[in-house]
Each structure stands twice: as structure tokens, then as C-alpha cells.
Motif scaffolding. Sequence first.
Motif, mmCIF file in Angstrom:
data_model
loop_
_atom_site.group_PDB
_atom_site.id
_atom_site.type_symbol
_atom_site.label_atom_id
_atom_site.label_comp_id
_atom_site.label_asym_id
_atom_site.label_seq_id
_atom_site.Cartn_x
_atom_site.Cartn_y
_atom_site.Cartn_z
ATOM 1 N N LYS A 1 0.692 -1.555 0.024
ATOM 2 C CA LYS A 1 -0.092 -0.360 0.058
ATOM 3 C C LYS A 1 0.427 1.259 -0.007
ATOM 4 C CE LYS A 1 -2.041 -1.137 3.469
ATOM 5 N NZ LYS A 1 -3.369 -0.657 5.067
ATOM 6 N N SER B 1 13.715 -3.226 9.282
ATOM 7 C CA SER B 1 12.564 -1.157 9.269
ATOM 8 C C SER B 1 14.035 -0.893 8.452
ATOM 9 C CB SER B 1 13.167 -0.772 10.240
ATOM 10 O OG SER B 1 13.463 1.102 10.288
ATOM 11 N N ALA B 2 13.360 -0.201 7.487
ATOM 12 C CA ALA B 2 13.510 0.054 6.076
ATOM 13 C C ALA B 2 14.507 1.537 6.527
ATOM 14 C CB ALA B 2 12.919 0.389 4.582
ATOM 15 N N LYS B 3 13.851 2.756 7.817
ATOM 16 C CA LYS B 3 14.593 3.437 7.749
ATOM 17 C C LYS B 3 15.765 3.093 8.753
ATOM 18 C CE LYS B 3 12.762 7.440 9.966
ATOM 19 N NZ LYS B 3 11.711 8.509 10.990
ATOM 20 N N ASP C 1 6.125 10.979 2.642
ATOM 21 C CA ASP C 1 5.300 10.600 3.482
ATOM 22 C C ASP C 1 3.727 11.259 3.407
ATOM 23 O OD1 ASP C 1 5.874 12.928 3.971
ATOM 24 O OD2 ASP C 1 6.352 12.755 5.808
ATOM 25 N N LEU D 1 8.837 0.788 14.630
ATOM 26 C CA LEU D 1 7.804 1.830 15.430
ATOM 27 C C LEU D 1 6.891 0.465 16.634
ATOM 28 C CD1 LEU D 1 6.910 3.694 12.504
ATOM 29 C CD2 LEU D 1 8.065 4.651 14.408
ATOM 30 N N ALA E 1 3.853 2.547 2.827
ATOM 31 C CA ALA E 1 4.066 1.384 3.629
ATOM 32 C C ALA E 1 5.584 1.331 3.271
ATOM 33 C CB ALA E 1 3.853 -0.653 2.742
ATOM 34 N N GLY E 2 6.790 1.745 2.477
ATOM 35 C CA GLY E 2 7.924 1.672 2.629
ATOM 36 C C GLY E 2 8.630 1.147 1.554
ATOM 37 N N LYS E 3 8.061 1.084 0.657
ATOM 38 C CA LYS E 3 8.617 0.736 -0.815
ATOM 39 C C LYS E 3 9.849 1.048 -1.202
ATOM 40 C CE LYS E 3 4.558 0.828 -2.555
ATOM 41 N NZ LYS E 3 4.486 1.547 -1.983
ATOM 42 N N SER E 4 9.145 2.379 -1.750
ATOM 43 C CA SER E 4 10.840 3.025 -2.164
ATOM 44 C C SER E 4 11.695 2.577 -1.206
ATOM 45 C CB SER E 4 10.174 4.376 -2.461
ATOM 46 O OG SER E 4 8.898 4.677 -2.660
#
Length: 457
Positions: free
Chosen positions: A228, A359-361, A250, A338, A231-234
Motif C-alpha cells: 500500500k 525497518s527500511a528506515k 510521506d 515503531l 508502506a515503505g516500498k521506495s
Amino acid sequence: MKTDTIAAIATAVSNGGISIIRISGDEAFSIIDKIYKSKKGKKLSDCSSHTVHYGYIADGDTVIDEVMVLLMRSPHTYTKEDVVEIDCHGGIVVTKKILETVLKYGARLADPGEFTKRAFLNGRIDLSQAEAVSDIINAKSEYALKNSLNQLRGNVLDKIKDIRQSIIDDIAFIEAALDDPEHITLDDFSNELAKHIEVNVIELDKLLKSSDNGRLLKEGIKTVILGKPNAGKSSLLNVLVGTDRAIVTDIAGTTRDTLEETIQIGGICLNVIDTAGIRNTEDIVEKIGVEKAMKSAEDADLIIYVMDASTNLDGNDHLIIDFIKNRKAIILLNKTDLNMVIDPKEMETLTGKDIIQISAKENMGIDKLEKWITDMYFQGKIDLNNEIYITNIRHKEAIMESKNSLLMVNQSIEDGMPEDFFSIDMMNAYKVLGEILGEAVDEDLVNTIFCKFCMGK
Ligand code: GDP
């Protein structure tokens, strides 16, 4: 006939792992006898074929390296000649020193591709297989290697042989009928021939199309990142690629279109497509993105489904879960830095897929994803559809010429030309396909005519 004995370093020349020096030819065994030493003083030329021996390579009294030596006697070898392979400890200096020693004791340095050339000349492989081997040598990744191996196993060959067979059957029929008009009639044959040609042209077109695919495939496993918006795909793609190629924002739905990147994981090439999130929406632009996402995911070899673990599942998630049900997919629970509201175990039960928390971040868990991909790949669980791929320009040209010749036959049929007129173009269509296999034509025709139509005459 006695051939000279060739030798070369068969592995990439680098300072790592193990290097292999390969020797092929009549003198392979006598050369290794001169330079191999073992504690018990065994003579390798006395040993059985397809055995491995531990010992040392030495030039006179000077020991060069501790090695394993593989003995393979003609004809059950790659070149069909006597072959000896020396596995040494690697390191450029040592490997070269061993090769020099082999050359000093009677071998000649092999030309590039000469082992394969010998395999071809000695009838072990045909020309197209020889070319597949050169693709192997040049393969960019393990994946491309697999594709080349498929070609070696002959699925391209089988296809081409089928088409050729169909063409030569028709030629033989025409020739036989012209030869014996009393017994074999050509009435209505043009209709039938036109049908055969249509089928063969379609098959040749498929092969031609695959030549473009083939090039793509050489680039990697088709991997689609679904999820979605937000979600963090990029972000994931960025971590994998290691650059800021994809714009991370975001605002939901900013990745409108698809982005494509080629990345390497453990020697495997992934062709990654980052898509806009799949969701039901009236927003036209995003909808186009969604359709594209679905479409690109449809024939993906692997789907990476990125989920925001900090938000609850909704209808869109169920849409995606449903979509990936019968496909090769991995689920990434992202944003695990998170507060997690999605339980990995429950998700596993719900979807039946492997789950990895990332966690991509924070760049966490990415190594697990990489390991999962390499494991799956090497266990053969990520697979390209077992289709046929042409990866070679010469093959492509031959197929194109064959197709054009068949289209000329069709034209001749439409123009009401006599049957003997067809044979010339048919024969050309057949001949150029044969060039892929490195096969001659004349005998085939004679044999086919003889077997099919002249039985017992
Ligand atoms: P996309 O729409 O699926 O491509 O999502 P993006 O990659 O654009 O990310 C959407 C937002 O989530 C951005 O603000 C990211 O910084 C943020 N984000 C992505 N991955 C993580 C993560 O692992 N943890 C946290 N806390 N935020 C993340």
C-alpha cells in the motif's frame, strides 16, 4: 589423430578461494606425472578415470602448491580428450606459476574458448551449445548462468528441431510428389502447407520475442515490490540500491509510476520494480499506477510485499494477500522500529508466506531478506518460467531469416506459383535454422524422403 595439449586457468584470475588449471589433450596425463608429487609417490597416469588426488605440484625439487588433481580420461570429458584439472589454493602468483610449470612440461597455452571449440569439433556439443557455453563464461550473474544452462539442456534446440522437422517434412512431401506424381498428389497441398507455415511463423516469432526477454533475463530475476502507499516500498528500494534513486515522501501515493532498478544480492541479479501501492481508488493517476503494479506483478518471478507493521490491516491488504496467494512471494513487515500492531505469527498463518521483520528506515533486517533470496534461489525455489529464451544475436538473425523465407513461401502460395517454387524458400528456412545447430542439410532431406515416402520401394 594426435592433438597438441592445451592448458589454461579455468577460473577468474583473482586472489580468492580456489583456482583451477585445466589441461586437455593426449599429453595431459604425462605432463601431470612430471609435476605431481604425493607422499606415497603415486603416478597419476596409473590411476582410474574420474578420481581426485591430493598432493603437491612441483617443478623439480621446488614445491609450488598443495593441490587436488582431478583425472578424467577420454572420451568421458568435456573435450572428449584426456583432461586433468588442478585445484590449487588460488592467489594470482601461485596459479600462474602452476600454469607456467604445466606449459614448461609440454602443454601449449589454450586460445580463448579453445576447450569448448574442441568439445564442438569432437562432437560432444553442437554449435548452439558451444555458444551457450560462451554465454556461460560471459554470464553476468548466476541467473544468467542458469539461463545459459537451460539452453545447453537443449530446450531452444528442441523447439528449433521441431520447426525444422515440420519444414523438411513438407519439402520432402513436395519432392516426393514431384518425383512420383502418379502416387502422390499435391492437390490441396498448398492449403495445408499454408497452415503449417502459419504455425511455424508463430513459433519463430515466439523465439524472436524471447530474444528480447532473454536480454532482460540476463539482467536478473524479475522482482516486484508491492504494498500500500506509504508502506515503505521506495525506502526499501533505496536501502537495497544504496542510492536515492526513488523519491521517498510521506504523502500516500506519490510513487505514481513504476521505477526499475537492477541490484545484485549474493551474486544474483534482481531486476526490481517498485510500484505504486495497490488500492481501490478513484484517483485516475494512481489507478493507472495500480493497474501497472498488478500487471508487472503478474509475471514476476518474485513478489516482495511490504507491509506497514505499525498500522492495522485493511481491505487493500487483503486484496494483496489474495493476489500473492499462489505466487512466489515474501512478506516484509516494515517499520518494526515503531509500535507494531501486526503480529508476525498471525500474518504467517493468514498468508502461508515467509515473514521477515525489517525497518527500511533503520536499515534493519535487510540482511535477512538477502539471505532469504539467495537461499530460495539456490534451492531452485525462485525460478524463471520454464520458457525458451534466445540470448544470442546470431541465433536471432537466423530465426529472422527463416521466418522471412517462410513468409515468401506464403506469398508464392498466394500468387499461385507451382509447388517446386516453394521448395527453394522452404529449404532456406530449414538451412538457416540448421546453422544454429551447426548441421548440414543435404543428408537430412535424402533421409527424410527415404524414410517417409519411399519405404519399400
Ligand atoms: P511507499 O509509498 O511505500 O514507497 O513508502 P515510502 O518509502 O515513501 O515511505 C513512506 C514513509 O514511511 C516515509 O516517510 C518513510 O520515511 C517512512 N518509512 C519507511 N520505512 C520506514 C521504517 O522502517 N520505519 C519508519 N519509522 N518509517 C519508515
